[in-house]
Design a protein around this motif. Structure first.
Motif, PDB file in Angstrom:
ATOM      1  N   LYS A  86       0.643  -1.164  -0.013  1.00 34.46           N
ATOM      2  CA  LYS A  86       0.037   0.012  -0.101  1.00 34.46           C
ATOM      3  C   LYS A  86       0.682   1.183   0.102  1.00 34.46           C
ATOM      4  O   LYS A  86       0.528   2.267  -0.594  1.00 34.46           O
ATOM      5  CB  LYS A  86      -0.776   0.036   1.002  1.00 34.46           C
ATOM      6  CG  LYS A  86      -2.080  -1.074   1.078  1.00 34.46           C
ATOM      7  CD  LYS A  86      -2.940  -0.905   2.211  1.00 34.46           C
ATOM      8  CE  LYS A  86      -3.922  -1.810   2.112  1.00 34.46           C
ATOM      9  NZ  LYS A  86      -4.944  -1.708   3.371  1.00 34.46           N
ATOM     10  N   VAL A  87       2.007   1.218   0.990  1.00 33.35           N
ATOM     11  CA  VAL A  87       2.875   2.301   0.958  1.00 33.35           C
ATOM     12  C   VAL A  87       3.493   2.659  -0.493  1.00 33.35           C
ATOM     13  O   VAL A  87       3.523   3.586  -0.985  1.00 33.35           O
ATOM     14  CB  VAL A  87       3.897   2.236   2.056  1.00 33.35           C
ATOM     15  CG1 VAL A  87       5.063   3.413   1.647  1.00 33.35           C
ATOM     16  CG2 VAL A  87       3.301   2.304   3.561  1.00 33.35           C
ATOM     17  N   ARG A  88       3.912   1.351  -0.932  1.00 36.99           N
ATOM     18  CA  ARG A  88       4.597   1.679  -2.338  1.00 36.99           C
ATOM     19  C   ARG A  88       3.746   2.114  -3.465  1.00 36.99           C
ATOM     20  O   ARG A  88       4.219   2.741  -4.396  1.00 36.99           O
ATOM     21  CB  ARG A  88       5.465   0.408  -2.817  1.00 36.99           C
ATOM     22  CG  ARG A  88       6.416  -0.117  -1.941  1.00 36.99           C
ATOM     23  CD  ARG A  88       7.183  -1.095  -2.197  1.00 36.99           C
ATOM     24  NE  ARG A  88       8.427  -1.632  -1.565  1.00 36.99           N
ATOM     25  CZ  ARG A  88       8.854  -2.747  -1.428  1.00 36.99           C
ATOM     26  NH1 ARG A  88       8.445  -3.858  -2.224  1.00 36.99           N
ATOM     27  NH2 ARG A  88       9.841  -3.054  -0.650  1.00 36.99           N
ATOM     28  N   SER A  89       2.348   1.671  -3.285  1.00 36.43           N
ATOM     29  CA  SER A  89       1.366   2.193  -4.488  1.00 36.43           C
ATOM     30  C   SER A  89       0.940   3.387  -4.119  1.00 36.43           C
ATOM     31  O   SER A  89       0.269   4.002  -5.216  1.00 36.43           O
ATOM     32  CB  SER A  89       0.342   1.196  -4.402  1.00 36.43           C
ATOM     33  OG  SER A  89      -0.551   1.394  -3.326  1.00 36.43           O
ATOM     34  N   VAL A 148      -1.485   4.709   0.847  1.00 32.78           N
ATOM     35  CA  VAL A 148      -1.214   5.052   2.284  1.00 32.78           C
ATOM     36  C   VAL A 148      -0.084   5.767   2.305  1.00 32.78           C
ATOM     37  O   VAL A 148       0.926   5.616   1.822  1.00 32.78           O
ATOM     38  CB  VAL A 148      -0.756   3.850   2.998  1.00 32.78           C
ATOM     39  CG1 VAL A 148      -0.483   4.183   4.590  1.00 32.78           C
ATOM     40  CG2 VAL A 148      -2.041   2.826   3.027  1.00 32.78           C
ATOM     41  N   PRO A 149      -0.329   7.057   3.043  1.00 33.61           N
ATOM     42  CA  PRO A 149       0.804   8.195   3.202  1.00 33.61           C
ATOM     43  C   PRO A 149       2.147   7.183   3.745  1.00 33.61           C
ATOM     44  O   PRO A 149       1.994   6.559   4.775  1.00 33.61           O
ATOM     45  CB  PRO A 149       0.380   8.969   4.019  1.00 33.61           C
ATOM     46  CG  PRO A 149      -1.165   9.098   3.992  1.00 33.61           C
ATOM     47  CD  PRO A 149      -1.444   7.421   3.602  1.00 33.61           C
ATOM     48  N   GLY A 150       3.280   7.685   3.116  1.00 33.48           N
ATOM     49  CA  GLY A 150       4.458   7.185   3.584  1.00 33.48           C
ATOM     50  C   GLY A 150       4.956   7.737   4.780  1.00 33.48           C
ATOM     51  O   GLY A 150       5.712   7.692   5.459  1.00 33.48           O
TER      52      GLY A 150
END
Length: 67
Positions: free
Chosen positions: A59-62, A65-67
């Motif tokens: 999710k983070v990579r896509s 979700v804010p990283g």
């Protein structure tokens, strides 16, 4: 019950550091979807956590979700 024997073999390879990414996905799938022999139940929470972390990273990579 072939998948139960397969899971034993995959876990042996996993703990020896010999599994491929595909085999590790198969381990997580088997723990998530199927019955697991009683002597392997101790590992269910480990592989559930690994699966959850994997999804979080994806999710983070896509960017969902804010990283």
């Amino acid at each position: 019950m072939e998948s139960k024997h397969k899971l034993d073999q995959l876990l042996d390879r996993y703990f020896e550091g010999l599994t491929s990414c595909e085999e590790e996905q198969e381990i997580r799938r088997l723990f998530h979807q199927g019955e697991v022999p009683q002597h392997l139940e101790v590992y269910r929470s480990l592989f559930a956590w690994i699966e959850e972390e994997s999804r979080s990273v994806q999710k983070v990579r896509s960017g969902t979700v804010p990283g």
